[in-house]
Motif scaffolding. Structure first.
Motif, short mmCIF file in Angstrom:
data_model
loop_
_atom_site.label_atom_id
_atom_site.label_comp_id
_atom_site.label_asym_id
_atom_site.label_seq_id
_atom_site.Cartn_x
_atom_site.Cartn_y
_atom_site.Cartn_z
N MET A 282 0.84 -1.20 0.00
CA MET A 282 0.00 0.00 0.00
C MET A 282 0.87 1.25 0.00
O MET A 282 1.94 1.27 0.59
N ILE A 283 0.41 2.29 -0.68
CA ILE A 283 1.01 3.62 -0.61
C ILE A 283 0.02 4.54 0.10
O ILE A 283 -1.17 4.54 -0.22
N LYS A 284 0.53 5.31 1.05
CA LYS A 284 -0.33 6.23 1.80
C LYS A 284 0.29 7.61 1.78
O LYS A 284 1.45 7.79 2.15
N VAL A 285 -0.49 8.59 1.33
CA VAL A 285 -0.07 10.00 1.30
C VAL A 285 -0.96 10.77 2.27
O VAL A 285 -2.19 10.67 2.19
N GLU A 286 -0.33 11.51 3.18
CA GLU A 286 -1.09 12.27 4.18
C GLU A 286 -0.64 13.73 4.21
O GLU A 286 0.53 14.02 4.41
N ASN A 287 -1.59 14.62 3.96
CA ASN A 287 -1.39 16.07 4.10
C ASN A 287 -0.12 16.55 3.38
O ASN A 287 0.66 17.33 3.91
N LEU A 288 0.02 16.10 2.15
CA LEU A 288 1.20 16.48 1.36
C LEU A 288 0.99 17.85 0.73
O LEU A 288 -0.05 18.11 0.11
N SER A 289 1.98 18.73 0.90
CA SER A 289 1.97 20.05 0.25
C SER A 289 3.28 20.23 -0.49
O SER A 289 4.34 19.82 0.00
N PHE A 290 3.20 20.85 -1.67
CA PHE A 290 4.42 21.08 -2.47
C PHE A 290 4.19 22.25 -3.40
O PHE A 290 3.11 22.42 -3.97
N SER A 291 5.24 23.08 -3.55
CA SER A 291 5.17 24.24 -4.43
C SER A 291 6.45 24.37 -5.23
O SER A 291 7.53 24.01 -4.76
N PHE A 292 6.31 24.88 -6.44
CA PHE A 292 7.44 25.44 -7.18
C PHE A 292 7.51 26.93 -6.84
O PHE A 292 6.54 27.49 -6.33
N PRO A 293 8.63 27.59 -7.12
CA PRO A 293 8.72 29.03 -6.79
C PRO A 293 7.59 29.85 -7.40
O PRO A 293 7.10 30.80 -6.78
N GLN A 294 7.14 29.48 -8.59
CA GLN A 294 6.12 30.29 -9.27
C GLN A 294 4.71 29.74 -9.13
O GLN A 294 3.76 30.35 -9.62
N LYS A 295 4.55 28.56 -8.46
CA LYS A 295 3.21 27.96 -8.45
C LYS A 295 3.07 26.97 -7.30
O LYS A 295 3.95 26.12 -7.10
N GLU A 296 1.94 27.07 -6.58
CA GLU A 296 1.60 26.06 -5.57
C GLU A 296 0.87 24.93 -6.28
O GLU A 296 -0.10 25.14 -7.00
N LEU A 297 1.35 23.68 -6.05
CA LEU A 297 0.74 22.53 -6.71
C LEU A 297 -0.25 21.80 -5.81
O LEU A 297 -1.34 21.44 -6.24
N TYR A 298 0.15 21.52 -4.55
CA TYR A 298 -0.70 20.72 -3.68
C TYR A 298 -0.79 21.37 -2.30
O TYR A 298 0.21 21.88 -1.78
N SER A 299 -1.97 21.31 -1.71
CA SER A 299 -2.18 21.86 -0.38
C SER A 299 -2.86 20.80 0.50
O SER A 299 -4.06 20.54 0.37
N ASN A 300 -2.05 20.11 1.32
CA ASN A 300 -2.56 19.12 2.28
C ASN A 300 -3.41 18.04 1.61
O ASN A 300 -4.52 17.74 2.05
N ILE A 301 -2.87 17.44 0.55
CA ILE A 301 -3.62 16.38 -0.14
C ILE A 301 -3.33 15.03 0.51
O ILE A 301 -2.22 14.79 1.00
#
Length: 579
Positions: free
Chosen positions: A1-20
């Motif tokens: 199983m793969i489990k992702v919890e509250n993942l957030s990630f941004s590039f300098p010019q763009k936010e991609l994910y917010s607590n996914i």
């Protein structure tokens, strides 16, 4: 199983994910969807190599968990000649050769303990791959994809679609714990697309597939992950059921929104009255009442439901030509032939009238793109292009029409637009605004590049559109918008497409490649041919009924008749059960 919890990630010019957050579990065949540029490919990269990325949140992957990958951009390595069978079985053959070499070394070496350990490790790896049955398994997969005839052909001789299927088979047979495929359907003809559907549905392992293909989405997956506007939601079930759930939610949200808008308007009136009173009555109690009402109004506004997955803004694609021209012949093709290593097309004869919308259909590698290019260039002796024709060309090789080193703004200045304001206003309809206009084209996703090609074609004033796989890489919402734009366009279109829905939604008839030439086929016969080959009897009628009811739901929503919309949704639910 793969489990992702509250993942957030941004590039300098763009936010991609917010607590996914999401999970992938054994046996799930998961479709990964979302608008172009929303970060699907980056999330795949994070799953495959998390050490490369600085992200917040948790990513749990069990030790020893294996991930296979089929890239959307992979190409044949022509420096290593091998047959299709050797290519698919490459990993098996390598381990088999390693075991043989270890046994040979055992015959002469004194360090048998180390070699025994080495051989056991290789044997365990071979068993985990089901190596004893690999030849039989490869033949079964080739048969399933209807490619057994290519078993001993050189890999370099395959068409792009055939090679993509071979890649899929190769990764599936390695039996990774999770196989990730990034748009494996791009440019596949309908026969190969159907083969991919069979491979996906026969696979026993866990799959995560990025796709915008409506055919695969409707027939292959038991889980949906939807990424939109930095947020993500997961749905256990078929895509057709997910769409139904979104439609139900859309009705609920619009009903609430209308009620809240009425409440907000009522409070706006009260606040306006209090402000008017406050201008001639300065009592403190009046001021406190006004502030209280304003704060309450702000809370009403703040709790308006914002649902990024329900009512996604479609690009407003317009291809020009709002008025129908007089009927004339723009292109005349007479006894056209083309060959490379072998003859692809011969004795091809047809014409394109000024209002014709024609789909050019045929297997991969049969010369369709070459014919389209020759019409655009207008230099082939068998092709006569009228002086009245103003053609625009959309290429599946996006570098043919877009300069990667250009910014988006500079690309459209080069295309003849006069001012930046004119470019910004034009591109806003296609979903491009703000800082992205200063980005270089090479940094864009495949879908974004195709949208730029459409924007360039629309801005050129063309009366003849030559479209080579225009829906490739486009997200679902852009595909639907393009379907509508094609229907609204009053000029001529010749379109290569393997997207069944785009063809039947927008084209007048089909030119189908058969026995190295083309023959004309009505849309009714083409639709019937596809359904007879690939669907159970009655599916066509059930799907047409479903579309008709969906339209009734949309019309009821436009009229804000929520009770009628709910009635049609109940009927839609029964139709979906038939599919």
């Amino acid at each position: 199983m793969i489990k992702v919890e509250n993942l957030s990630f941004s590039f300098p010019q763009k936010e991609l994910y917010s607590n996914i957050s999401f999970t992938l579990e054994e046996g799930q065949h998961c479709a990964f969807i979302g608008t172009s540029g929303s970060g699907k490919s980056t999330l795949i990269d994070i799953l495959m190599d998390p050490e490369r990325y600085l992200f917040e949140g948790k990513l749990e992957i069990e030790p020893g968990f294996t991930i296979g990958h089929v890239s959307q951009f992979s190409q044949v390595d022509n420096s290593r000649p091998m047959t299709v069978f050797e290519y698919i079985g490459e990993e098996f053959i390598q381990v088999q050769d390693e075991i043989t070499a270890i046994y040979a070394e055992m015959a002469t070496s004194s360090d048998l303990d180390a070699l025994m350990e080495k051989s056991q490790s290789a044997l365990d790896a071979f068993e985990a791959m089901d190596g004893d049955n690999y030849e039989n398994t490869i033949n079964k997969q080739l048969n399933l994809a209807n490619l057994i005839k290519l078993r001993d052909a050189d890999v370099s001789a395959l068409s792009g679609g055939e090679f993509k299927l071979v890649q899929v088979m190769k990764q599936m047979l390695l039996r990774p714990d999770l196989l990730i495929m990034d748009e494996p359907d791009v440019f596949l003809d309908f026969e190969n697309l159907n083969a991919l559907k069979k491979l996906i549905n026969a696979h026993k392992g866990m799959l995560l597939v990025v796709t915008h293909n409506r055919y695969l989405l409707n027939h292959c997956f038991n889980k949906i992950i939807h990424l939109e506007n930095t947020e993500l939601q997961e749905f256990d079930g078929r895509y057709i059921d997910y769409n139904f759930y979104l439609l139900q939610t859309k009705i609920e949200l619009q009903e609430i929104t209308v009620a809240e808008a009425e409440e907000i308007a009522r409070y706006d009136g009260i606040i306006d009255n209090l402000r008017e009173i406050a201008t001639y009555n300065s009592e403190a109690s009046r001021g406190r009442a006004l502030k209280a009402r304003v704060r309450f109004q702000e809370r009403l506004e703040a709790r308006r439901i914002k649902e990024p997955f329900v009512d996604i803004k479609q690009p407003n694609i317009r291809l020009g030509m709002d008025e129908a021209p007089e009927e004339t012949v723009l292109v005349n093709v007479e006894d056209y032939s083309v060959s490379f290593d072998e003859l692809l097309l011969e004795h091809v004869t047809f014409e394109i009238k000024s209002t014709d919308k024609i789909a050019l259909i045929g297997p991969n590698g049969t010369g369709k793109t070459t014919l389209l290019r020759d019409i655009f260039r207008g230099t082939h002796p068998a092709i006569q292009v009228s002086d009245e024709a103003r053609p625009a060309y959309l290429s599946q090789l996006q570098g043919e029409t877009l300069q990667d080193s250009n910014t988006i703004l500079n690309e459209f200045i080069d295309a003849g637009f006069k001012t930046y304001d004119e470019i910004r206003a034009h591109l806003l309809q296609y979903g491009f605004e703000g800082e992205i206009l200063e980005q270089k084209i090479q940094s864009l996703s495949g879908g974004e590049k195709n949208m730029l090609q459409l924007a360039k074609a629309a801005g050129s004033g063309a009366n003849l559109l030559l479209l080579d796989e225009p829906t490739s890489h486009l997200d679902l919402y852009s595909q639907i918008a393009l379907d509508q734009a094609i229907q609204d366009y009053k000029g001529a279109i010749l379109m290569i497409s393997h997207d069944f829905y785009s063809v039947v939604n927008g084209m007048d008839y089909v030119l189908i490649i058969d026995n190295k030439t083309v023959r004309k086929m009505s849309m009714r016969k083409f639709r019937q041919m596809i359904y007879n080959r690939h669907f159970d009897r009655g599916y066509l009628e059930a799907e047409q009924n479903k579309k008709a009811v969906e339209l009734k739901v949309e019309l009821a929503l436009k009229d804000k008749n929520f009770e009628l919309a709910k009635k049609w949704v109940d009927e839609l639910e029964q139709l979906i059960k038939q599919l």
